[in-house]
Design a protein around this motif. Sequence first.
Motif, PDB file in Angstrom:
ATOM      1  N   ILE A  21       0.852  -1.190   0.000  1.00 55.66           N
ATOM      2  CA  ILE A  21       0.000   0.000   0.000  1.00 55.66           C
ATOM      3  C   ILE A  21       0.886   1.238   0.000  1.00 55.66           C
ATOM      4  CG2 ILE A  21      -1.696   1.335   1.301  1.00 55.66           C
ATOM      5  CD1 ILE A  21      -2.625  -1.377   2.497  1.00 55.66           C
ATOM      6  N   LEU A  22       0.605   2.158  -0.937  1.00 54.20           N
ATOM      7  CA  LEU A  22       1.254   3.467  -0.961  1.00 54.20           C
ATOM      8  C   LEU A  22       0.229   4.496  -0.506  1.00 54.20           C
ATOM      9  CD1 LEU A  22       3.131   3.335  -4.372  1.00 54.20           C
ATOM     10  CD2 LEU A  22       4.105   3.120  -2.087  1.00 54.20           C
ATOM     11  N   HIS A  23       0.556   5.274   0.494  1.00 59.65           N
ATOM     12  CA  HIS A  23      -0.382   6.248   1.048  1.00 59.65           C
ATOM     13  C   HIS A  23      -0.647   7.376   0.055  1.00 59.65           C
ATOM     14  CE1 HIS A  23      -2.045   9.357   3.652  1.00 59.65           C
ATOM     15  NE2 HIS A  23      -2.342   8.389   4.501  1.00 59.65           N
ATOM     16  N   GLN A  24       0.375   7.935  -0.511  1.00 56.69           N
ATOM     17  CA  GLN A  24       0.365   9.002  -1.510  1.00 56.69           C
ATOM     18  C   GLN A  24      -0.033  10.379  -0.993  1.00 56.69           C
ATOM     19  OE1 GLN A  24       0.202   6.950  -5.753  1.00 56.69           O
ATOM     20  NE2 GLN A  24      -1.792   7.577  -5.099  1.00 56.69           N
ATOM     21  N   ASP A  25      -0.319  10.523   0.294  1.00 54.77           N
ATOM     22  CA  ASP A  25      -0.652  11.838   0.856  1.00 54.77           C
ATOM     23  C   ASP A  25      -0.215  11.908   2.317  1.00 54.77           C
ATOM     24  OD1 ASP A  25      -1.700  14.437   0.814  1.00 54.77           O
ATOM     25  OD2 ASP A  25      -3.646  13.770   1.568  1.00 54.77           O
ATOM     26  N   LEU A  26       0.950  11.336   2.598  1.00 56.55           N
ATOM     27  CA  LEU A  26       1.412  11.276   3.983  1.00 56.55           C
ATOM     28  C   LEU A  26       2.091  12.591   4.369  1.00 56.55           C
ATOM     29  CD1 LEU A  26       1.521   9.435   6.429  1.00 56.55           C
ATOM     30  CD2 LEU A  26       3.705   8.574   5.609  1.00 56.55           C
ATOM     31  N   HIS A  27       1.496  13.262   5.336  1.00 53.89           N
ATOM     32  CA  HIS A  27       2.068  14.479   5.915  1.00 53.89           C
ATOM     33  C   HIS A  27       1.620  14.541   7.365  1.00 53.89           C
ATOM     34  CE1 HIS A  27      -1.898  16.346   5.296  1.00 53.89           C
ATOM     35  NE2 HIS A  27      -1.837  15.841   4.065  1.00 53.89           N
ATOM     36  N   ILE A  28       2.122  15.491   8.104  1.00 53.78           N
ATOM     37  CA  ILE A  28       1.923  15.536   9.556  1.00 53.78           C
ATOM     38  C   ILE A  28       0.439  15.563   9.942  1.00 53.78           C
ATOM     39  CG2 ILE A  28       2.089  18.047   9.827  1.00 53.78           C
ATOM     40  CD1 ILE A  28       3.655  15.368  12.109  1.00 53.78           C
ATOM     41  N   ALA A  29      -0.415  16.173   9.114  1.00 58.23           N
ATOM     42  CA  ALA A  29      -1.845  16.223   9.442  1.00 58.23           C
ATOM     43  C   ALA A  29      -2.509  14.847   9.323  1.00 58.23           C
ATOM     44  CB  ALA A  29      -2.557  17.232   8.545  1.00 58.23           C
ATOM     45  N   ASN A  30      -1.864  13.910   8.628  1.00 55.57           N
ATOM     46  CA  ASN A  30      -2.411  12.565   8.491  1.00 55.57           C
ATOM     47  C   ASN A  30      -1.771  11.571   9.458  1.00 55.57           C
ATOM     48  OD1 ASN A  30      -4.268  13.241   6.537  1.00 55.57           O
ATOM     49  ND2 ASN A  30      -2.906  12.779   4.845  1.00 55.57           N
ATOM     50  N   VAL A  31      -1.054  12.088  10.428  1.00 57.72           N
ATOM     51  CA  VAL A  31      -0.506  11.243  11.487  1.00 57.72           C
ATOM     52  C   VAL A  31      -1.216  11.621  12.782  1.00 57.72           C
ATOM     53  CG1 VAL A  31       1.541  10.596  12.809  1.00 57.72           C
ATOM     54  CG2 VAL A  31       1.743  11.049  10.360  1.00 57.72           C
ATOM     55  N   LEU A  32      -2.044  10.711  13.274  1.00 56.24           N
ATOM     56  CA  LEU A  32      -2.766  10.928  14.525  1.00 56.24           C
ATOM     57  C   LEU A  32      -1.916  10.381  15.662  1.00 56.24           C
ATOM     58  CD1 LEU A  32      -6.261   9.680  13.340  1.00 56.24           C
ATOM     59  CD2 LEU A  32      -5.297  11.986  13.170  1.00 56.24           C
ATOM     60  N   VAL A  33      -2.050  10.991  16.837  1.00 59.88           N
ATOM     61  CA  VAL A  33      -1.240  10.570  17.979  1.00 59.88           C
ATOM     62  C   VAL A  33      -2.163  10.263  19.148  1.00 59.88           C
ATOM     63  CG1 VAL A  33       0.603  11.220  19.568  1.00 59.88           C
ATOM     64  CG2 VAL A  33       0.656  12.043  17.207  1.00 59.88           C
ATOM     65  N   ASN A  34      -1.946   9.113  19.768  1.00 58.80           N
ATOM     66  CA  ASN A  34      -2.706   8.709  20.934  1.00 58.80           C
ATOM     67  C   ASN A  34      -1.722   8.434  22.068  1.00 58.80           C
ATOM     68  OD1 ASN A  34      -5.041   8.003  22.380  1.00 58.80           O
ATOM     69  ND2 ASN A  34      -4.724   5.834  21.937  1.00 58.80           N
ATOM     70  N   GLU A  35      -2.110   8.783  23.265  1.00 57.05           N
ATOM     71  CA  GLU A  35      -1.271   8.481  24.419  1.00 57.05           C
ATOM     72  C   GLU A  35      -1.759   7.175  25.033  1.00 57.05           C
ATOM     73  OE1 GLU A  35       0.151  10.249  28.718  1.00 57.05           O
ATOM     74  OE2 GLU A  35      -1.225  11.413  27.490  1.00 57.05           O
ATOM     75  N   GLU A  36      -0.859   6.218  25.127  1.00 57.52           N
ATOM     76  CA  GLU A  36      -1.173   4.913  25.702  1.00 57.52           C
ATOM     77  C   GLU A  36      -0.184   4.615  26.812  1.00 57.52           C
ATOM     78  OE1 GLU A  36      -1.233   2.123  22.462  1.00 57.52           O
ATOM     79  OE2 GLU A  36      -2.730   3.289  21.360  1.00 57.52           O
ATOM     80  N   SER A  37      -0.655   4.642  28.036  1.00 54.42           N
ATOM     81  CA  SER A  37       0.187   4.390  29.222  1.00 54.42           C
ATOM     82  C   SER A  37       1.390   5.319  29.263  1.00 54.42           C
ATOM     83  CB  SER A  37       0.649   2.934  29.247  1.00 54.42           C
ATOM     84  OG  SER A  37      -0.454   2.061  29.259  1.00 54.42           O
ATOM     85  N   GLY A  38       1.163   6.587  28.932  1.00 57.25           N
ATOM     86  CA  GLY A  38       2.229   7.579  28.984  1.00 57.25           C
ATOM     87  C   GLY A  38       3.147   7.586  27.778  1.00 57.25           C
ATOM     88  N   ILE A  39       2.851   6.767  26.773  1.00 58.82           N
ATOM     89  CA  ILE A  39       3.672   6.697  25.560  1.00 58.82           C
ATOM     90  C   ILE A  39       2.840   7.222  24.400  1.00 58.82           C
ATOM     91  CG2 ILE A  39       4.868   5.149  23.966  1.00 58.82           C
ATOM     92  CD1 ILE A  39       5.250   3.240  26.373  1.00 58.82           C
ATOM     93  N   PHE A  40       3.412   8.111  23.607  1.00 57.30           N
ATOM     94  CA  PHE A  40       2.724   8.654  22.445  1.00 57.30           C
ATOM     95  C   PHE A  40       2.897   7.699  21.266  1.00 57.30           C
ATOM     96  CE2 PHE A  40       3.588  12.446  25.003  1.00 57.30           C
ATOM     97  CZ  PHE A  40       2.290  12.921  25.115  1.00 57.30           C
ATOM     98  N   VAL A  41       1.766   7.248  20.720  1.00 54.96           N
ATOM     99  CA  VAL A  41       1.763   6.252  19.650  1.00 54.96           C
ATOM    100  C   VAL A  41       1.163   6.870  18.385  1.00 54.96           C
ATOM    101  CG1 VAL A  41       0.916   3.974  18.963  1.00 54.96           C
ATOM    102  CG2 VAL A  41       1.472   4.422  21.361  1.00 54.96           C
ATOM    103  N   PRO A  42       1.893   6.812  17.255  1.00 55.79           N
ATOM    104  CA  PRO A  42       1.365   7.378  16.008  1.00 55.79           C
ATOM    105  C   PRO A  42       0.439   6.397  15.278  1.00 55.79           C
ATOM    106  CG  PRO A  42       3.565   6.544  15.631  1.00 55.79           C
ATOM    107  CD  PRO A  42       3.270   6.344  17.094  1.00 55.79           C
TER     108      PRO A  42
END
Length: 64
Positions: A21-42
């Motif tokens: 799979i090629l994303h073709q539109d990967l930029h910072i706005a398309n990277v979501l971040v969740n905090e899981e047990s104090g660790i930031f997961v993209p």
Amino acid sequence: MNDDFLESLKNKIQKMHDLHILHQDLHIANVLVNEESGIFVPYIADFGLSKSFEEVGEELTKWE
């Protein structure tokens, strides 16, 4: 950003590529971040422009 976060993001992009799979539109706005047990997961979002390697190869062949 720390090294663990960037490594995790790199691994997720590699997994996408392993699935052909090629994303073709990967930029910072398309990277979501969740905090899981104090660790930031993209998480990668918005696959609206994504294509399989085969689709991209066919497009290149038609374009050439």
